[in-house]
Design an enzyme around this catalytic site. Structure first.
Site, PDB file in Angstrom:
ATOM      1  N   ARG A  12       0.852  -1.201   0.000  1.00  0.00           N
ATOM      2  CA  ARG A  12       0.000   0.000   0.000  1.00  0.00           C
ATOM      3  C   ARG A  12       0.887   1.251   0.000  1.00  0.00           C
ATOM      4  O   ARG A  12       0.939   1.954  -0.980  1.00  0.00           O
ATOM      5  CB  ARG A  12      -0.971  -0.030   1.202  1.00  0.00           C
ATOM      6  CG  ARG A  12      -2.190   0.855   1.008  1.00  0.00           C
ATOM      7  CD  ARG A  12      -1.911   2.321   1.280  1.00  0.00           C
ATOM      8  NE  ARG A  12      -1.387   2.511   2.627  1.00  0.00           N
ATOM      9  CZ  ARG A  12      -0.740   3.602   3.012  1.00  0.00           C
ATOM     10  NH1 ARG A  12      -0.534   4.604   2.176  1.00  0.00           N
ATOM     11  NH2 ARG A  12      -0.256   3.711   4.245  1.00  0.00           N
ATOM     12  N   ASP A  13       1.664   1.490   1.060  1.00  0.00           N
ATOM     13  CA  ASP A  13       2.536   2.678   1.031  1.00  0.00           C
ATOM     14  C   ASP A  13       3.588   2.515  -0.067  1.00  0.00           C
ATOM     15  O   ASP A  13       3.968   3.477  -0.746  1.00  0.00           O
ATOM     16  CB  ASP A  13       3.194   2.910   2.404  1.00  0.00           C
ATOM     17  CG  ASP A  13       3.365   4.390   2.732  1.00  0.00           C
ATOM     18  OD1 ASP A  13       3.839   5.116   1.850  1.00  0.00           O
ATOM     19  OD2 ASP A  13       3.020   4.829   3.836  1.00  0.00           O
ATOM     20  N   HIS A  16       3.103   3.821  -3.828  1.00  0.00           N
ATOM     21  CA  HIS A  16       3.474   5.152  -4.340  1.00  0.00           C
ATOM     22  C   HIS A  16       4.755   5.051  -5.172  1.00  0.00           C
ATOM     23  O   HIS A  16       4.824   5.527  -6.303  1.00  0.00           O
ATOM     24  CB  HIS A  16       3.713   6.124  -3.178  1.00  0.00           C
ATOM     25  CG  HIS A  16       2.495   6.450  -2.375  1.00  0.00           C
ATOM     26  ND1 HIS A  16       1.414   7.110  -2.910  1.00  0.00           N
ATOM     27  CD2 HIS A  16       2.189   6.223  -1.078  1.00  0.00           C
ATOM     28  CE1 HIS A  16       0.501   7.276  -1.957  1.00  0.00           C
ATOM     29  NE2 HIS A  16       0.930   6.740  -0.849  1.00  0.00           N
ATOM     30  N   SER A 166       3.312  11.274   8.468  1.00  0.00           N
ATOM     31  CA  SER A 166       3.239  11.241   6.989  1.00  0.00           C
ATOM     32  C   SER A 166       4.395  11.980   6.335  1.00  0.00           C
ATOM     33  O   SER A 166       4.762  11.684   5.199  1.00  0.00           O
ATOM     34  CB  SER A 166       1.950  11.918   6.514  1.00  0.00           C
ATOM     35  OG  SER A 166       0.847  11.458   7.208  1.00  0.00           O
ATOM     36  N   HIS A 193       3.118   5.059  12.669  1.00  0.00           N
ATOM     37  CA  HIS A 193       3.524   4.831  11.272  1.00  0.00           C
ATOM     38  C   HIS A 193       4.596   5.862  10.938  1.00  0.00           C
ATOM     39  O   HIS A 193       4.353   7.066  11.027  1.00  0.00           O
ATOM     40  CB  HIS A 193       2.277   5.002  10.396  1.00  0.00           C
ATOM     41  CG  HIS A 193       2.490   4.995   8.920  1.00  0.00           C
ATOM     42  ND1 HIS A 193       2.212   3.894   8.125  1.00  0.00           N
ATOM     43  CD2 HIS A 193       2.893   5.959   8.065  1.00  0.00           C
ATOM     44  CE1 HIS A 193       2.437   4.194   6.854  1.00  0.00           C
ATOM     45  NE2 HIS A 193       2.861   5.446   6.786  1.00  0.00           N
ATOM     46  N   HIS A 195       7.885   7.577   8.543  1.00  0.00           N
ATOM     47  CA  HIS A 195       8.576   7.747   7.252  1.00  0.00           C
ATOM     48  C   HIS A 195      10.010   8.182   7.530  1.00  0.00           C
ATOM     49  O   HIS A 195      10.293   8.843   8.533  1.00  0.00           O
ATOM     50  CB  HIS A 195       7.847   8.756   6.361  1.00  0.00           C
ATOM     51  CG  HIS A 195       6.688   8.137   5.646  1.00  0.00           C
ATOM     52  ND1 HIS A 195       6.807   7.527   4.426  1.00  0.00           N
ATOM     53  CD2 HIS A 195       5.397   7.998   6.004  1.00  0.00           C
ATOM     54  CE1 HIS A 195       5.627   7.040   4.043  1.00  0.00           C
ATOM     55  NE2 HIS A 195       4.749   7.313   4.999  1.00  0.00           N
ATOM     56  N   TYR A 284       3.937  16.273   3.018  1.00  0.00           N
ATOM     57  CA  TYR A 284       3.427  14.920   2.817  1.00  0.00           C
ATOM     58  C   TYR A 284       4.392  14.119   1.926  1.00  0.00           C
ATOM     59  O   TYR A 284       4.714  14.548   0.812  1.00  0.00           O
ATOM     60  CB  TYR A 284       2.068  15.074   2.140  1.00  0.00           C
ATOM     61  CG  TYR A 284       1.225  13.848   1.984  1.00  0.00           C
ATOM     62  CD1 TYR A 284       1.067  12.932   3.012  1.00  0.00           C
ATOM     63  CD2 TYR A 284       0.514  13.649   0.802  1.00  0.00           C
ATOM     64  CE1 TYR A 284       0.247  11.830   2.853  1.00  0.00           C
ATOM     65  CE2 TYR A 284      -0.315  12.566   0.637  1.00  0.00           C
ATOM     66  CZ  TYR A 284      -0.437  11.654   1.667  1.00  0.00           C
ATOM     67  OH  TYR A 284      -1.248  10.574   1.509  1.00  0.00           O
TER      68      TYR A 284
HETATM   69  C1  LIG Z   1      -2.755   7.769   2.307  1.00  0.00           C
HETATM   70  C2  LIG Z   1      -1.483   8.023   3.026  1.00  0.00           C
HETATM   71  O1  LIG Z   1      -0.384   7.936   2.197  1.00  0.00           O
HETATM   72  C3  LIG Z   1      -1.413   7.386   4.376  1.00  0.00           C
HETATM   73  C4  LIG Z   1      -0.023   7.278   4.860  1.00  0.00           C
HETATM   74  O2  LIG Z   1       0.612   6.252   4.734  1.00  0.00           O
HETATM   75  C5  LIG Z   1       0.650   8.458   5.425  1.00  0.00           C
HETATM   76  O3  LIG Z   1       0.003   9.503   5.603  1.00  0.00           O
HETATM   77  O4  LIG Z   1       1.856   8.353   5.684  1.00  0.00           O
HETATM   78 MN    MN Z   2       2.761   6.514   4.899  1.00  0.00          MN
END
Ligand SMILES: C[C@H](O)CC(=O)C(=O)O
Ligand code: MN
Length: 337
Positions: A12-13, A16, A166, A193, A195, A284
């Site tokens: 999912r991530d 991207h 994020s 979560h 990054h 983001y």
């Molecule tokens: C939809 C997003 O990409 C959710 C996520 O993984 C984030 O904000 O980091």
């Molecule tokens: Mn993410």
């Protein structure tokens, strides 16, 4: 410290970085490898969640519902999760995802907008799904504010609420304070979560676990937006060293990262200069590839575009704003020239 539950979000991530082109075969191989290594939850969806396939976010190569179905058929013990951002995904897609095999739904809102998730949590509960709330861009608000937003999600039926970094902008103390505030305010579980834009994905994940996080996220080989996420195989190795391995096979995860995921990755996400700027400016992570592409078209340095987006406090879902800001910057340059 207690062993957290690990959710793998490579599918999912990581979507991207893959420009949403995962195939059924790749999903099958990755799910089989994660499942065999003891990962209990595997997230499979377009990078921007259910129904993310669009001109705004990028079209999927294969329908995410087909990928979800393949994932469910490939797992023997792991639960399959999907991400849903209310407004991008609707209750219709949530129903179909549940029919195709989703058992956990992670409902993501900007960290000030938990109130838009009530109907989605309600339907998820009616469908018998496990529910997780995702407070995105959580570096933008203080811990007490986030705890109130999380309490709203709890009141709607969330079984867990995540602090979502994020932008990969948090330092370990930021992660720790936010997780602690939710732990003190909620009766449900709390997740984190990360990054890796500032190179702190593992460090912040560890700080979150120290603060009591019950669930954390990883991606094999760190395949995710921006500089990627905390690598699942690294989380497993670190938890094992700490004596709180929740049942993950560390070597099997290393092999999955090395032999299943690395060969299909278009590039290795790392904190390079554009990704560091994302963490530094609090933008983001998903904006990285869009900003690079648009900056090239307008003869801009992606970093000036990202810094300006951070100054304007752009949030998840505002990908169209990247173009507007690029036009503004290019025009301002022309006026000076
Ligand atoms: C939809 C997003 O990409 C959710 C996520 O993984 C984030 O904000 O980091
Ligand atoms: Mn993410």
């Amino acid at each position: 410290m207690k062993a957290p539950r690990v959710t793998d979000t490579t599918l999912r991530d990581g979507s991207h970085a893959m420009k949403h082109q995962f195939t059924r075969e790749q999903v099958q191989q990755i799910v089989q490898a994660l499942d065999a290594a003891g990962v209990p939850v595997i997230e499979v969806t377009h990078g921007d969640g259910l129904a993310g396939s669009s001109i705004q976010y990028g079209f999927s190569g294969t329908s995410e519902m087909d990928l979800i179905e393949t994932a469910r058929q490939s797992a023997t013990r792991a639960k399959i999760a999907a991400l849903l951002i209310p407004g991008i995904g609707t209750r219709q897609e949530l129903r179909e995802a549940a029919q195709r095999g989703v058992q956990v739904v992670r409902i993501a809102t900007h960290c000030t907008e938990a109130d838009i998730s009530e109907q989605h949590f309600g339907l998820a509960k009616e469908l018998g799904l496990e529910t997780v709330g995702f407070l995105m861009m959580a570096h933008m608000r203080p811990p007490e504010f986030l705890a109130e937003q999380a309490a709203l999600m709890e009141s709607y039926g969330a079984d867990c609420v995540y602090i979502v970094d994020s932008a990969g902008a948090m330092l370990p103390d930021d992660a720790r304070a936010r997780v602690r505030a939710l732990k003190e305010r909620l009766s449900i579980q709390v997740g984190f979560h990360a990054h890796n834009n500032l190179g702190l994905a593992i460090g912040n994940t560890l700080a979150a676990i120290e603060a009591g996080a019950d669930q954390v996220d990883g991606c094999l080989r760190g395949l995710g937006a921006g500089a990627g996420n905390a690598p699942t195989e690294l989380i497993a190795a670190v938890l094992d060293r700490l004596g709180i391995n929740p049942g993950l096979d560390v070597f099997a995860l290393m092999d999955a990262a090395e032999y299943v995921v690395a060969p299909i990755m278009p590039y290795q996400p790392i904190p390079d200069r554009d990704a560091i700027t994302i963490g530094y400016a609090g933008v983001y992570s998903t904006f990285l590839l869009h900003a690079r592409h648009i900056a090239a078209e307008f003869g801009l340095d992606p970093r000036e575009l990202l810094v300006e987006l951070g100054r304007r406090q752009a949030v998840a879902g505002q990908e169209d704003w990247i173009l507007d800001v690029a036009v503004d910057l290019a025009q301002a340059k022309q006026r000076v020239a």
